[in-house]
Structures are given as structure tokens and as C-alpha cells.
Motif scaffolding. Sequence first.
Motif, mmCIF file in Angstrom:
data_model
loop_
_atom_site.group_PDB
_atom_site.id
_atom_site.type_symbol
_atom_site.label_atom_id
_atom_site.label_comp_id
_atom_site.label_asym_id
_atom_site.label_seq_id
_atom_site.Cartn_x
_atom_site.Cartn_y
_atom_site.Cartn_z
ATOM 1 N N SER A 34 0.538 -6.813 -12.403
ATOM 2 C CA SER A 34 0.666 -7.482 -13.696
ATOM 3 C C SER A 34 1.088 -6.491 -14.773
ATOM 4 O O SER A 34 0.657 -5.332 -14.784
ATOM 5 N N ILE A 35 1.923 -6.965 -15.685
ATOM 6 C CA ILE A 35 2.370 -6.153 -16.818
ATOM 7 C C ILE A 35 1.670 -6.665 -18.072
ATOM 8 O O ILE A 35 1.904 -7.794 -18.504
ATOM 9 N N PRO A 36 0.766 -5.884 -18.668
ATOM 10 C CA PRO A 36 0.014 -6.375 -19.829
ATOM 11 C C PRO A 36 0.887 -6.469 -21.072
ATOM 12 O O PRO A 36 1.930 -5.808 -21.165
ATOM 13 N N PRO A 37 0.496 -7.293 -22.038
ATOM 14 C CA PRO A 37 1.222 -7.385 -23.296
ATOM 15 C C PRO A 37 1.358 -6.010 -23.941
ATOM 16 O O PRO A 37 0.415 -5.205 -23.916
ATOM 17 N N GLY A 38 2.543 -5.749 -24.487
ATOM 18 C CA GLY A 38 2.771 -4.470 -25.144
ATOM 19 C C GLY A 38 3.489 -3.455 -24.288
ATOM 20 O O GLY A 38 4.016 -2.469 -24.807
ATOM 21 N N VAL A 39 3.517 -3.670 -22.961
ATOM 22 C CA VAL A 39 4.247 -2.788 -22.063
ATOM 23 C C VAL A 39 5.645 -3.367 -21.871
ATOM 24 O O VAL A 39 5.798 -4.495 -21.409
ATOM 25 N N THR A 40 6.654 -2.622 -22.256
ATOM 26 C CA THR A 40 8.015 -3.135 -22.222
ATOM 27 C C THR A 40 8.637 -2.978 -20.842
ATOM 28 O O THR A 40 8.268 -2.085 -20.072
ATOM 29 N N ALA A 161 -6.430 -0.209 -24.858
ATOM 30 C CA ALA A 161 -6.727 0.823 -23.869
ATOM 31 C C ALA A 161 -6.097 0.477 -22.521
ATOM 32 O O ALA A 161 -5.621 1.367 -21.806
ATOM 33 N N ARG A 162 -6.089 -0.809 -22.176
ATOM 34 C CA ARG A 162 -5.464 -1.213 -20.916
ATOM 35 C C ARG A 162 -3.959 -0.958 -20.956
ATOM 36 O O ARG A 162 -3.368 -0.496 -19.975
ATOM 37 N N ARG A 163 -3.332 -1.248 -22.091
ATOM 38 C CA ARG A 163 -1.892 -0.992 -22.212
ATOM 39 C C ARG A 163 -1.606 0.501 -22.014
ATOM 40 O O ARG A 163 -0.701 0.879 -21.264
ATOM 41 N N GLU A 164 -2.381 1.347 -22.670
ATOM 42 C CA GLU A 164 -2.192 2.787 -22.530
ATOM 43 C C GLU A 164 -2.432 3.239 -21.089
ATOM 44 O O GLU A 164 -1.710 4.103 -20.565
ATOM 45 N N TYR A 165 -3.438 2.652 -20.468
ATOM 46 C CA TYR A 165 -3.782 2.986 -19.084
ATOM 47 C C TYR A 165 -2.634 2.639 -18.139
ATOM 48 O O TYR A 165 -2.232 3.452 -17.295
ATOM 49 N N VAL A 166 -2.080 1.446 -18.290
ATOM 50 C CA VAL A 166 -0.980 1.016 -17.422
ATOM 51 C C VAL A 166 0.255 1.880 -17.648
ATOM 52 O O VAL A 166 0.956 2.262 -16.692
ATOM 53 N N GLU A 167 0.537 2.215 -18.893
ATOM 54 C CA GLU A 167 1.693 3.066 -19.181
ATOM 55 C C GLU A 167 1.511 4.460 -18.586
ATOM 56 O O GLU A 167 2.463 5.055 -18.068
ATOM 57 N N THR A 168 0.286 4.976 -18.625
ATOM 58 C CA THR A 168 0.017 6.284 -18.032
ATOM 59 C C THR A 168 0.221 6.241 -16.524
ATOM 60 O O THR A 168 0.865 7.130 -15.947
ATOM 61 N N LEU A 169 -0.312 5.211 -15.870
ATOM 62 C CA LEU A 169 -0.145 5.099 -14.423
ATOM 63 C C LEU A 169 1.326 4.977 -14.043
ATOM 64 O O LEU A 169 1.737 5.441 -12.970
ATOM 65 N N GLY A 170 2.115 4.358 -14.915
ATOM 66 C CA GLY A 170 3.541 4.209 -14.634
ATOM 67 C C GLY A 170 4.255 5.536 -14.458
ATOM 68 O O GLY A 170 5.260 5.620 -13.742
#
Length: 280
Positions: A34-40, A161-170
Amino acid sequence: MRVAFASEPAYPGRPNEDFIGATADAVVLLDGASIPPGVTSACSHSVRWYSHTLGSTLLAEMTQSAGPLPELLAQGIKHVTSLHDFTCDLAHGGSPSATVIMLRQAADHLDWLVLGDSTLILDTGTPEPIVICDDRLEQIASPHRTRLDSLRGGTPEHAEARREYVETLGTYRNRDGGFWVASTDPLAADHALIGTIPADQVRAAALLTDGTADTVSRYGLMTWRQLLDVLAQDGPAELVRRVREAEHSDPHGERWPRSKTHDDATAAYLQHRAGDFRSV
């Protein structure tokens, strides 16, 4: 091979990003990330489109070819990439991705492949079943979860925090020293976990997305052996029901910190009878 399975989206009315499919001798399970809101993302296609397109492609390949599973996965990723590489910027880190489990019966043996953090369980009749899960994502993710796990789920702070977390994992996705999933690079297939086991040694098998494996790995509601017993006695739908019950009992992630309150949940169960796999 006949398969009993259940699959349910995280929320009613929301697209289910998991994929489950089976033929007479093959099963494929994918869990779209899943791609959370805010992650482009520079890809115009949804995660569901990706997981379902790749899943159906893999199932067709497994039916038509006896080639090695990593080779079929690489071909499948390459094919799906060709469907949108002229319309989307696939070099962007936000391109859709998915975990993959492939299980195939060929003559007297079972071939399996696991890429990403979905779980394959093989019941060989021993007290502890064989549990296969690619834990490279968890190894990478764990040090980056501190802030996310400290925040109450459902709050704006947790969402950020979830958006930042997903972007970091990317930044760790599909590179050496990171973790590997199906996305746009066929070479990811070379990093899958693979194996072969005599079919007559396997009494049953279960394929689980992390949304259902959480009953053991996150919530601690049961052991892997007990999970197999639930699948055998009550079927995959009961396992999904128990997942939802646990999630609803902890809506803000205070007992079990997690990035999402609810997750898509999919489970497939196969039982071995008289030389073949059949549903219970």
C-alpha cells in the motif's frame, strides 16, 4: 490441486491489494504494498492493478511452463513492466510493488518461491511445521519504527510518521543490503527464497499475507501449528475473522503497535490426500 482460501480488504468497499489464484497444480499469492497518502508515485497504475496483473501472469506462466520459478517470476515482472513503461516513470521509487509466493506441484515434488514478507507454511507432520518468510524487510524496518510505534494510531502525527517510514524503506527497496520485492526490475527474482520438497512429505500447506500471518508474528494469538489447526478445522475465513477481531480490539495500536490499523488479509490452505493436494 484444490485450494480453500479467503481474502478480505482492510476496509469494506476499499480495493483489495492482495491477489490469490490457483490452477490444478499451482497457487500464487501476492500482497501489494500500500502507498500511504502523501507518498508520490510517477506511475498512474494502482497497487491492485499491479498485484492482480502480475499474479494472473504468473499463474498463466506456471500452467504453461515447467521452468524454474525464479525464471518465471522474472519473466512475469518483465511482462508487467512492459505494459506501462511507456506511460509511467518506472525509475521512480514509488512504482507499485508486491510480495510473491509461488507453489507448484510437479510430478512427485513441490517447488516453492517466496519473495518479500508473505509466509509459506509446509506441514510435514512434525510438531513444528516448516515456516518460510523472507525477513529482510523486517531487518531493515525495525530500526526505523521507533517513532511510528510510539504514536497513537489514527492521529495526524501517526499518519505523518507512517509516510516518512514508507519513504525511508523505499530507499532500501530492491538493492543490495536492502530487501527485495516484485516491482519493475526482473533481477529481483534472483533474490527470492526457493526450495523443493518431495510431495509425499507434505501433509498440508498454507500461504499467508502478513495481514493473516500477524495472528502469530504480531498478535501472538496462536502458534504456527495452531494456525494450521484453525485452517484445517474451520477454514481460512475463520483465520481472517480472528485477525479482524484482534485489530478491532486495539484500534489505536496501543497493545500491538503497527503502521496500519487494518490490513488486507488473505490465506490459502491446501491439504495432502492420496498423492495430491485437496481442500478440506
